[in-house]
Design a protein around this motif. Structure first.
Motif, short mmCIF file in Angstrom:
data_model
loop_
_atom_site.label_atom_id
_atom_site.label_comp_id
_atom_site.label_asym_id
_atom_site.label_seq_id
_atom_site.Cartn_x
_atom_site.Cartn_y
_atom_site.Cartn_z
N LYS A 72 59.64 -9.94 47.27
CA LYS A 72 58.97 -9.03 46.34
C LYS A 72 58.74 -7.67 46.99
N ILE A 73 58.36 -7.67 48.26
CA ILE A 73 58.17 -6.41 48.98
C ILE A 73 59.48 -5.63 49.06
N LEU A 74 60.58 -6.36 49.26
CA LEU A 74 61.90 -5.74 49.40
C LEU A 74 62.55 -5.45 48.05
N ASN A 75 61.93 -5.93 46.97
CA ASN A 75 62.51 -5.81 45.63
C ASN A 75 63.89 -6.46 45.56
N VAL A 76 63.98 -7.63 46.18
CA VAL A 76 65.21 -8.42 46.18
C VAL A 76 65.02 -9.61 45.26
N ASP A 77 65.96 -9.80 44.34
CA ASP A 77 65.87 -10.93 43.40
C ASP A 77 66.30 -12.20 44.12
N LEU A 78 65.33 -12.86 44.74
CA LEU A 78 65.62 -14.05 45.54
C LEU A 78 66.32 -15.12 44.72
N ASP A 79 65.94 -15.25 43.47
CA ASP A 79 66.49 -16.31 42.63
C ASP A 79 67.99 -16.15 42.42
N MET A 80 68.50 -14.91 42.53
CA MET A 80 69.92 -14.67 42.30
C MET A 80 70.70 -14.45 43.59
N MET A 81 70.08 -14.73 44.74
CA MET A 81 70.82 -14.63 46.00
C MET A 81 71.89 -15.72 46.03
N ASN A 82 73.09 -15.35 46.46
CA ASN A 82 74.24 -16.26 46.42
C ASN A 82 73.94 -17.65 46.95
N THR A 83 73.44 -17.71 48.18
CA THR A 83 73.28 -19.00 48.83
C THR A 83 72.24 -19.86 48.13
N TYR A 84 71.22 -19.22 47.52
CA TYR A 84 70.16 -19.97 46.84
C TYR A 84 70.63 -20.45 45.48
N LYS A 85 71.14 -19.53 44.69
CA LYS A 85 71.54 -19.88 43.33
C LYS A 85 72.75 -20.80 43.33
N ALA A 86 73.76 -20.44 44.11
CA ALA A 86 75.02 -21.20 44.05
C ALA A 86 74.85 -22.63 44.52
N LEU A 87 74.22 -22.81 45.67
CA LEU A 87 74.18 -24.15 46.25
C LEU A 87 73.19 -25.08 45.54
N SER A 88 72.47 -24.53 44.57
CA SER A 88 71.67 -25.41 43.71
C SER A 88 72.56 -26.12 42.69
N TYR A 89 73.71 -25.52 42.38
CA TYR A 89 74.53 -26.05 41.29
C TYR A 89 76.00 -26.19 41.63
N VAL A 90 76.41 -25.69 42.80
CA VAL A 90 77.82 -25.69 43.18
C VAL A 90 78.01 -26.54 44.43
N LYS A 91 79.05 -27.35 44.45
CA LYS A 91 79.35 -28.13 45.64
C LYS A 91 79.63 -27.21 46.83
N ARG A 92 79.18 -27.62 48.00
CA ARG A 92 79.37 -26.79 49.19
C ARG A 92 80.86 -26.52 49.44
N GLU A 93 81.69 -27.52 49.16
CA GLU A 93 83.14 -27.36 49.33
C GLU A 93 83.65 -26.19 48.50
N TRP A 94 83.19 -26.11 47.24
CA TRP A 94 83.61 -25.02 46.38
C TRP A 94 83.04 -23.70 46.87
N TYR A 95 81.79 -23.73 47.31
CA TYR A 95 81.13 -22.52 47.81
C TYR A 95 81.89 -21.95 49.01
N GLU A 96 82.25 -22.83 49.95
CA GLU A 96 82.97 -22.37 51.14
C GLU A 96 84.36 -21.85 50.76
N TRP A 97 84.97 -22.46 49.73
CA TRP A 97 86.26 -21.95 49.25
C TRP A 97 86.09 -20.54 48.70
N GLY A 98 85.05 -20.32 47.90
CA GLY A 98 84.79 -18.99 47.37
C GLY A 98 84.50 -17.99 48.46
#
Length: 384
Positions: A72-98
């Motif tokens: 919040k101090i940095l005004n960074v949308d933590l919820d939409m950070m790649n590693t947070y959002k993606a790995l909640s719903y994407v297999k790690r194998e696919w994430y590493e491929w991307g």
């Protein structure tokens, strides 16, 4: 399906409808008195594990709050950070491929689909659905959950289009799929149309899966959370020499109703700091164990033709949010959530999430230093 209606009635008197959720840290500070209260019902080993798990979840809660405050101090949308959002719903194998191929996260979600624009549509649909997390938490906080809530949230995953599923299943947003009749033909149709199956019962992989299924069934039987063997249609799984093992397609709505009642009861038990758990033959669950069990239970029932994984993780993350915990890094578990034993599933999910929180902390450190190398890295980018 067995049910103690007297206990249910008694619980409805003792437990309030509206809850103000307690956190793992608050419960951890009270774990000594909670343990003493439940000493006659649970073993010393179970109570010790409960206390240790509460302490671990308190660490997760504190780490996530620290990250949220920094973002919040940095005004960074933590919820939409790649590693947070993606790995909640994407297999790690696919994430590493991307990551290796520099493909944006929305285009790797269920990446086996073609063309790539189709995948983006699926991601956008899914993210609109997952944006309901706060609504799920508000509902769980303010009143009892209902089947109508589940159906409405399922519709929320198909706001852009009624995209078909893995095997061209029509999603029928907001509707449970119909259970088949109790006949060999109907069972075969259910297997061929709806359900996973393992064909070679002699293979080592299948034997291992069967052992895990027995453990899963054993857990639910122990606490009378599924039916008895007097009617196989009440079980979660069906077995056959020719078909292997399939997820049981019978009585989907009644099984889901049973789960909804459990959710409504157990969230009040937690809020009441386990004071009334003695009235129930339920497992001793921390908030995150409760959330992970609900996800696993609902995905085993598999009540929708499509979108079961998304829906079950939505409910899981809504419960986690209710208790001040982050969305869980459970994309890696999407292929094994049905057959992984309950405690193993919880431990894996906790471990993956803590690893991801550490990675997110490193990303925020890069933002604090204004390091373009970190900010523009695949893990730390904000999904557009």
């Amino acid at each position: 399906m067995k049910r103690n209606y007297f206990i249910t009635f008694l619980g409805s008197i003792l437990l309030p409808t509206i809850v103000s959720a307690v956190s793992p840290c608050e419960l951890s500070s009270l774990s000594g008195s909670i343990g003493q209260r439940l000493a006659s019902k649970y073993s010393s080993k179970q109570i010790l594990e409960f206390k240790n798990n509460l302490q671990a979840e308190c660490i997760m809660q504190a780490d996530f709050k620290s990250l949220s405050d920094r973002s919040k101090i940095l005004n960074v949308d933590l919820d939409m950070m790649n590693t947070y959002k993606a790995l909640s719903y994407v297999k790690r194998e696919w994430y590493e491929w991307g990551k290796s191929n520099n493909v944006q996260v929305p285009y790797i979600y269920q990446k086996y689909r073609d063309p790539i624009t189709r995948t983006r549509e699926i991601w956008d649909n899914a993210m609109l659905g997952m944006s309901q997390v706060e609504e799920v938490s508000r509902t769980l906080r303010s009143r009892d959950l209902s089947l109508d809530d589940l159906q409405e949230w399922h519709r929320g995953f198909y706001q852009l289009s009624d995209e078909v599923g893995d095997f061209n299943h029509e999603p029928n947003p907001g509707s449970f799929k119909a259970s088949p009749g109790y006949s060999d033909r109907a069972i075969n149709e259910a297997i061929n149309v709806y359900w996973w199956r393992w064909g070679d019962l002699d293979s080592e992989i299948v034997r291992s899966e069967l052992e895990n299924i027995e453990k899963v069934n054993g857990y639910f039987y122990q606490y009378n959370l599924i039916g008895t063997t007097s009617d196989d249609r009440l079980n979660f799984f069906l077995k056959g020499d020719q078909t292997g093992v399939i997820i049981n397609p019978y009585f989907l709505e009644s099984k889901t109703i049973f789960l909804v009642r459990f959710i409504n009861t157990y969230k009040k038990i937690i809020n009441d700091k386990y004071e009334n758990l003695r009235f129930y033959n339920y497992p001793l669950l921390t908030p995150l164990q409760f959330a992970s069990l609900v996800q696993k239970w609902l995905v085993i029932i598999h009540p929708w033709s499509e979108g079961n994984g998304r829906m079950t993780r939505l409910i899981q993350d809504g419960l986690a949010n209710l208790y001040g915990l982050p969305a869980q890094t459970s994309g890696e578990l999407m292929d094994i959530d049905v057959t992984t034993p309950v405690q193993d599933y919880y431990e894996k999910m906790y471990s993956y999430t803590m690893e991801n929180l550490e990675k997110m902390g490193n990303c925020l450190s890069g933002y604090e230093r204004n390091s373009l190398r970190v900010i523009q890295s695949y893990d730390c980018k904000i999904i557009e």
